[in-house]
Write an enzyme that holds these catalytic residues in place. Structure first.
Site, PDB file in Angstrom:
ATOM      1  N   LYS A   1       0.834  -1.222   0.000  1.00 52.78           N
ATOM      2  CA  LYS A   1       0.000   0.000   0.000  1.00 52.78           C
ATOM      3  C   LYS A   1       0.857   1.256   0.000  1.00 52.78           C
ATOM      4  O   LYS A   1       0.426   2.316  -0.461  1.00 52.78           O
ATOM      5  CB  LYS A   1      -0.986  -0.008   1.165  1.00 52.78           C
TER       6      LYS A   1
ATOM      7  N   ARG B   1       2.748   9.401   5.222  1.00 49.69           N
ATOM      8  CA  ARG B   1       3.936  10.209   4.889  1.00 49.69           C
ATOM      9  C   ARG B   1       4.388  10.017   3.446  1.00 49.69           C
ATOM     10  O   ARG B   1       4.920  10.940   2.828  1.00 49.69           O
ATOM     11  CB  ARG B   1       5.062   9.890   5.866  1.00 49.69           C
TER      12      ARG B   1
ATOM     13  N   GLN C   1       8.586   4.962   3.504  1.00 53.13           N
ATOM     14  CA  GLN C   1       8.457   3.516   3.665  1.00 53.13           C
ATOM     15  C   GLN C   1       8.306   2.827   2.325  1.00 53.13           C
ATOM     16  O   GLN C   1       7.694   3.337   1.452  1.00 53.13           O
ATOM     17  CB  GLN C   1       7.245   3.216   4.526  1.00 53.13           C
TER      18      GLN C   1
HETATM   19  N1  NAD Z   1       4.355   5.434  12.342  1.00 53.78           N
HETATM   20  C1  NAD Z   1       3.239   4.766  12.084  1.00 53.78           C
HETATM   21  O1  NAD Z   1       2.129   5.314  12.050  1.00 53.78           O
HETATM   22  C2  NAD Z   1       3.295   3.289  11.825  1.00 53.78           C
HETATM   23  C3  NAD Z   1       2.119   2.555  11.879  1.00 53.78           C
HETATM   24  C4  NAD Z   1       2.151   1.193  11.685  1.00 53.78           C
HETATM   25  C5  NAD Z   1       3.369   0.583  11.381  1.00 53.78           C
HETATM   26  N2  NAD Z   1       4.486   1.322  11.300  1.00 53.78           N
HETATM   27  C6  NAD Z   1       5.724   0.621  10.935  1.00 53.78           C
HETATM   28  O2  NAD Z   1       6.622   0.648  12.015  1.00 53.78           O
HETATM   29  C7  NAD Z   1       7.968   0.705  11.531  1.00 53.78           C
HETATM   30  C8  NAD Z   1       8.660   1.863  12.190  1.00 53.78           C
HETATM   31  O3  NAD Z   1       7.982   3.049  11.836  1.00 53.78           O
HETATM   32  P1  NAD Z   1       8.156   4.390  12.669  1.00 53.78           P
HETATM   33  O4  NAD Z   1       7.150   5.339  12.118  1.00 53.78           O
HETATM   34  O5  NAD Z   1       8.159   4.092  14.111  1.00 53.78           O
HETATM   35  O6  NAD Z   1       9.659   4.791  12.326  1.00 53.78           O
HETATM   36  P2  NAD Z   1      10.238   5.791  11.220  1.00 53.78           P
HETATM   37  O7  NAD Z   1      10.165   5.187   9.882  1.00 53.78           O
HETATM   38  O8  NAD Z   1       9.601   7.095  11.374  1.00 53.78           O
HETATM   39  O9  NAD Z   1      11.799   5.927  11.663  1.00 53.78           O
HETATM   40  C9  NAD Z   1      12.143   6.501  12.893  1.00 53.78           C
HETATM   41  C10 NAD Z   1      12.512   5.398  13.880  1.00 53.78           C
HETATM   42  O10 NAD Z   1      13.687   4.737  13.401  1.00 53.78           O
HETATM   43  C11 NAD Z   1      14.567   4.541  14.486  1.00 53.78           C
HETATM   44  N3  NAD Z   1      15.942   4.460  13.965  1.00 53.78           N
HETATM   45  C12 NAD Z   1      16.662   5.440  13.363  1.00 53.78           C
HETATM   46  N4  NAD Z   1      17.889   4.980  13.040  1.00 53.78           N
HETATM   47  C13 NAD Z   1      17.942   3.689  13.432  1.00 53.78           C
HETATM   48  C14 NAD Z   1      18.922   2.666  13.363  1.00 53.78           C
HETATM   49  N5  NAD Z   1      20.124   2.880  12.819  1.00 53.78           N
HETATM   50  N6  NAD Z   1      18.617   1.454  13.843  1.00 53.78           N
HETATM   51  C15 NAD Z   1      17.401   1.203  14.383  1.00 53.78           C
HETATM   52  N7  NAD Z   1      16.423   2.128  14.489  1.00 53.78           N
HETATM   53  C16 NAD Z   1      16.690   3.350  14.016  1.00 53.78           C
HETATM   54  C17 NAD Z   1      14.342   5.748  15.364  1.00 53.78           C
HETATM   55  O11 NAD Z   1      14.727   5.493  16.693  1.00 53.78           O
HETATM   56  C18 NAD Z   1      12.832   5.924  15.265  1.00 53.78           C
HETATM   57  O12 NAD Z   1      12.167   5.130  16.215  1.00 53.78           O
HETATM   58  C19 NAD Z   1       7.874   0.839  10.006  1.00 53.78           C
HETATM   59  O13 NAD Z   1       8.046  -0.408   9.411  1.00 53.78           O
HETATM   60  C20 NAD Z   1       6.465   1.311   9.807  1.00 53.78           C
HETATM   61  O14 NAD Z   1       5.957   0.906   8.572  1.00 53.78           O
HETATM   62  C21 NAD Z   1       4.502   2.657  11.539  1.00 53.78           C
END
Ligand code: NAD
Length: 275
Positions: A180, A244, A275
């Site tokens: 998606k 995003r 993503q």
């Molecule tokens: N944000 C949402 O609304 C949402 C909802 C459902 C699922 N997800 C999924 O969760 C996952 C994480 O998304 P997000 O929005 O929390 O993160 P993001 O994509 O916004 O990235 C930021 C995160 O990455 C971490 N990060 C940065 N550098 C890093 C490194 N070298 N090693 C490990 N971690 C590191 C940071 O600490 C922070 O938590 C993704 O796969 C996303 O698709 C996100």
């Protein structure tokens, strides 16, 4: 960030960062109960403990929740392999896949193979900051064979504002959450080019059809019904309206393709990743 749950305590591994005022992110989370960088304004439960030490965070945990950007997952798994409980159960909220020379590898498969444990997935129309303020949403747990493990995850995540349903189709659920994001880029282009809502609805309809065809090509076991769960049509809609990828793709089209995605990601997402 990855979370590890152990009785009442939720140990949350946090990739350590130094904030502009010189403080460590984990210290601030533990002092204020708030992730001031990635989820400002929301109080985390008092039982959530931020830990910058990955191995310490996973040690002794019986339930492992993975929710880190997909590009870091392989390295994380390699670091914790052999250092977790053999009977631990995993769930992945990570959207995306590893594309290798021998073909695509789903993140749940990566976790299972690297760590030797069962891994379910949770996907859905779940934009984090809406859930954080307890706005109603649904989610889908995808599981392979272990229905009991899936039921435990449902029980753990389920609240009156977060309704979770389990389906036996781990690849279908995970591919919905992954593909998606591609359709959302097209939806962003439609917005940037001001093509209107009819065109955007067409992008979503055709996108859903292509998601289904592509998923079945990769995994013939994927079920049609999965695309009508929250992980399918609902996540597609919310991502094409508010996610995003849509936002940055809109800016890309508005700038006539003259500014790169990397540049726009850094400027618009405050440390979050496309993503
Ligand atoms: N944000 C949402 O609304 C949402 C909802 C459902 C699922 N997800 C999924 O969760 C996952 C994480 O998304 P997000 O929005 O929390 O993160 P993001 O994509 O916004 O990235 C930021 C995160 O990455 C971490 N990060 C940065 N550098 C890093 C490194 N070298 N090693 C490990 N971690 C590191 C940071 O600490 C922070 O938590 C993704 O796969 C996303 O698709 C996100």
């Amino acid at each position: 960030m990855s979370c590890v749950m152990n009785s009442d305590e939720v140990r949350m591994w946090v990739y350590e960062e130094t904030l502009p005022n010189g403080e460590k992110l984990t210290d601030v989370i533990n002092q204020t109960n708030e992730n001031v960088k990635y989820l400002p304004g929301i109080k985390l439960g008092k039982n959530v403990v931020a830990d910058p030490d990955l191995e310490n965070a996973v040690r002794d945990a019986n339930m492992l929740v993975f929710v880190t950007p997909h590009q870091f997952m392989e390295g994380i798994c390699k670091r914790i392999a052999g250092k977790i409980r053999a009977d631990a159960e995993a769930i992945s909220l990570v959207k995306g896949m590893e594309v290798k020379m021998e073909g695509p590898c789903m993140i749940s498969t990566l976790i299972s193979e690297e760590l030797g444990i069962n891994c379910s997935v949770l996907m859905g129309a779940n934009i984090a900051n809406e859930i954080a303020v307890e706005k109603f949403s649904e989610a889908t747990v995808g599981y392979r064979q272990n229905r009991e493990a899936a039921e435990r995850w449902v029980q753990l995540f389920y609240t009156h504002y977060f309704i979770v349903t389990a389906v036996q189709d781990v690849e279908g659920v995970e591919l919905c959450g992954t593909l998606k994001n591609v359709v959302a880029i097209a939806a962003g282009f439609v917005d940037g080019l001001e093509m209107g809502n009819n065109t955007k609805a067409a992008i979503m309809r055709l996108g859903l059809r292509e998601m289904k065809a592509f998923s079945k090509l990769l995994f013939p076991s994927v079920k049609d019904s999965t695309f009508f769960e929250s992980c399918g049509v609902a996540d597609l809609i919310t991502t094409c309206l508010g996610g995003r990828n849509r936002k940055v793709a809109e800016a890309y089209a508005k700038n006539g393709g003259k500014r790169s995605f990397d540049e726009l990601e850094a400027e618009m997402l405050q440390g979050q990743k496309l993503q």
